[in-house]
Design an enzyme around this catalytic site. Structure first.
Site, short mmCIF file in Angstrom:
data_model
loop_
_atom_site.label_atom_id
_atom_site.label_comp_id
_atom_site.label_asym_id
_atom_site.label_seq_id
_atom_site.Cartn_x
_atom_site.Cartn_y
_atom_site.Cartn_z
N CYS A 73 -79.77 -33.76 -16.54
CA CYS A 73 -80.74 -34.31 -17.49
C CYS A 73 -81.29 -33.21 -18.38
CB CYS A 73 -81.89 -34.98 -16.76
SG CYS A 73 -81.38 -36.16 -15.50
N GLY A 105 -77.70 -35.72 -21.52
CA GLY A 105 -77.88 -37.07 -21.00
C GLY A 105 -77.82 -38.09 -22.11
N ASN A 183 -85.32 -32.37 -14.00
CA ASN A 183 -83.90 -32.10 -14.13
C ASN A 183 -83.42 -31.44 -12.85
OD1 ASN A 183 -81.96 -29.58 -15.89
ND2 ASN A 183 -81.25 -31.47 -14.97
N GLY A 184 -82.43 -32.03 -12.19
CA GLY A 184 -81.90 -31.47 -10.96
C GLY A 184 -81.64 -32.54 -9.93
N CYS A 341 -77.24 -22.07 -12.04
CA CYS A 341 -75.94 -22.74 -12.06
C CYS A 341 -75.00 -22.08 -13.07
CB CYS A 341 -76.13 -24.21 -12.41
SG CYS A 341 -74.59 -25.10 -12.66
N TYR A 347 -69.67 -24.77 -19.21
CA TYR A 347 -69.38 -26.03 -19.90
C TYR A 347 -70.60 -26.74 -20.45
CZ TYR A 347 -67.67 -30.79 -20.70
OH TYR A 347 -67.37 -31.99 -21.26
N ASP A 451 -62.00 -24.86 -21.13
CA ASP A 451 -63.11 -24.28 -20.37
C ASP A 451 -63.03 -24.62 -18.90
OD1 ASP A 451 -63.77 -26.96 -20.56
OD2 ASP A 451 -65.40 -26.65 -21.98
#
Length: 571
Positions: A73, A105, A183-184, A341, A347, A451
């Site tokens: 998100c 998103g 977000n997560g 991450c 990407y 990628d």
């Protein structure tokens, strides 16, 4: 007690498949098979037992694991500086900020605003679809008059995509309403859900984000009933769940920006300045019109904001009309590195975003250069699968001395195949997504840079398209290592069985996808490309040496590549 998956082992697959009794009932209504038996002790999640074929399926071929909620998100917040009521158009600023995060998103969006002074209820608008479809001029009128607000754009990676799961979530607490955007994905969501229910807290959605909202509303044991200690509540949440979350919490006239101690998901702060002063001199003396906070800095330029700084791992930041203030930094267990991450670099993020002091574009270009060192090839030209692989292709071409020439053009009005939740839609998207510039490569040997290759559904038809259009040879070079494991911390990576790197065909991948050769960037090559600039800056800049003592050892989450997760996966 549920099984615990310590850094990649355990019985997560069983609990993900089994879920709550309500989830079991939903599966029966959908015609799904029963959940799998618990895996043998020590077996990694995603490995099917005898005869299970990957953990059972339901009608339509959806794996049981895909019934859970997993999100990637974008969050965005804005607060006007100075005297209120402000002339700053907060709802429009948030809307434009979310447009800049649309790539994170595309299924739903929401905004919550407040004047920050009255007892009037928060103003809320949510809807399904793209930002420009959800927020019209009429719907934005419902969000006035406002001096601060937070917004969210979401897609469900495999779970329920419906209005009740749209964020931000709003809940009434003993000390007034709060709004939360997240977000997560929590690595211990099932345990937290049971804990809240044991305390009589009802839950109306299947989202991890509602768990966070309710945990923040929950009064810590030592809090005085008369005054809300939001720092204590946030720290209580952070002690309950180690990762993965970047949060915006709005209460009265304050926005709190929070990042988990491992820094797994991104979050940064921007400063709104008068448009005419954005590129002017004397930056410290310019007027501050407001503050914004966003998942990515790429959303700042279009709203007249400049990058201010990143929210540190474990940091709790208070953003008010007056200033930006660090309230606390919650540490990780001693010796644990941070775990941003690495796939954000590979990407997901926009190339003009800044993470850890470096632009994503520059990292992708270094990945291409490293790939050229690791996997040179005799060819006539280098090209790319547009568009996120373009920086890596330019880096590869520069390093090996070959020309970079476009061979594909992209239909920009077809969504990313990576985030379309249905396999058939994903495959159809490939056929509609690209056109061929055949005059650029007829009779030539092409090095095509991608990628990532996740399932292998996209690259094979592209190679076929190039060969049919006259390419003499097609060599594939992938600017990231093979993805072998699912992500349980907020990115849409499929189950192990779907990943091409775990299939028998991977051992002869070039033949399987129709290429002359296929080589991936090594894990070591990716990590060095990402961390090279970070380490250099830490050595050269004094303020980073100070922050290093607060943030701890620098690291990145590469669990999708190695299966070594940064925290225990508890289910």
């Amino acid at each position: 007690m549920p099984p615990v998956c310590k850094r990649g082992g355990g019985a997560r697959e069983y609990w993900r498949a089994r879920g709550s009794r309500a989830a079991v009932r939903r599966r029966r209504l959908r015609g799904c098979s029963a959940p799998p038996s618990p895996p043998p002790a020590g077996e990694r999640p995603g490995r099917a037992g005898p005869g299970q074929g990957g953990g059972g399926t339901c009608a339509g071929g959806m794996e049981l694991e895909e019934l859970g909620i997993r999100e990637e998100c974008g969050v965005f917040g804005c607060i006007a500086a100075g005297a209120w009521p402000s002339e700053l158009d907060v709802p429009h600023v948030i809307t434009l900020g979310l447009v800049g995060l649309q790539h994170r998103g595309q299924e739903s969006a929401g905004i919550v605003t407040s004047d920050g002074e009255s007892a009037q209820a928060f103003k809320v608008h949510k809807g399904m679809g793209l930002i420009n479809h959800v927020f019209s001029e009429d719907s934005l009128k419902k969000l006035y008059v406002s001096n601060l607000g937070i917004g969210h754009t979401r897609y469900s990676t495999s779970g329920i995509s419906e209005l009740q799961n749209c964020q931000p979530f709003v809940v009434e607490t003993l000390h007034g309403k709060i709004a939360v955007a997240h977000n997560g994905e929590l690595t211990n969501a099932a345990r937290l859900r049971r804990k809240l229910m044991r305390h009589g807290v009802g839950l109306s959605t299947s989202s991890d984000s509602e768990l966070i909202t309710q945990l923040l509303a929950f009064t810590p044991p030592l809090e005085n009933d008369d005054t809300a200690d939001w720092v204590a509540r946030i720290k209580n949440l952070m002690n309950e769940t180690p990762t993965s979350y970047s949060l915006l919490l709005m209460h009265k006239d304050i926005i709190y920006a929070v990042r988990d101690p491992y820094g797994n998901r991104p979050l940064c702060i921007g400063r709104l300045v008068p448009v005419g002063d954005m590129n002017g001199k004397g930056k410290d003396n310019r007027e501050t019109e407001g503050w914004v906070v966003s998942s990515e800095s790429c959303s700042f330029l279009s709203i007249g904001a400049e990058y201010y700084r990143e929210v540190l791992p474990g940091e709790i930041v208070k953003i008010s009309r007056y200033d930006v203030q660090t309230l606390d930094v919650v540490p990780r267990p001693e010796g644990d590195p941070s775990a941003f991450c690495i796939f954000e670099y590979v990407y997901f993020a926009r190339p003009d975003s800044i993470f850890e002091g470096q632009m994503v574009y520059s990292v992708r270009r270094r990945c291409g250069q490293q790939l050229a060192i690791e996997a040179p090839v005799e060819a006539d030209l280098v090209s790319t699968v547009p568009e996120s692989a373009t920086p890596a292709a330019l880096g590869f071409a520069q390093k090996c001395g070959l020309p970079y020439i476009e061979v594909l053009c992209k239909n920009r009005y077809v969504g990313r195949t990576f985030i379309q939740p249905n396999m058939r839609l994903r495959q159809l998207g490939v056929a509609k997504k690209f056109g061929v510039l055949s005059d650029n490569f007829k009779g030539k040997r092409v090095v095509l840079i991608d990628d990532s290759i996740v399932r292998g559904n996209t690259i094979s038809p592209i190679i076929k398209l190039l060969r049919e259009s006259g390419a003499k040879e097609v060599h594939i070079r992938v600017a990231s290592p093979p993805i072998r494991f699912p992500c349980y911390m907020g990115i849409n990576i499929p189950t192990k069985e779907e990943l091409i790197a775990n299939k028998p065909e991977f051992h002869d991948l070039a033949n399987y996808i129709g290429a002359d050769s296929v080589v991936y960037l090594s894990v070591e090559g990716l990590v060095s490309s990402v961390q090279e600039s970070i380490k250099a800056r830490q050595e050269n800049e004094d303020h980073l040496k100070t922050n290093k003592s607060r943030v701890g050892k620098i690291g990145h989450c590469i669990a999708c590549l190695t299966g070594e997760y940064p925290v225990e996966l508890e289910w």
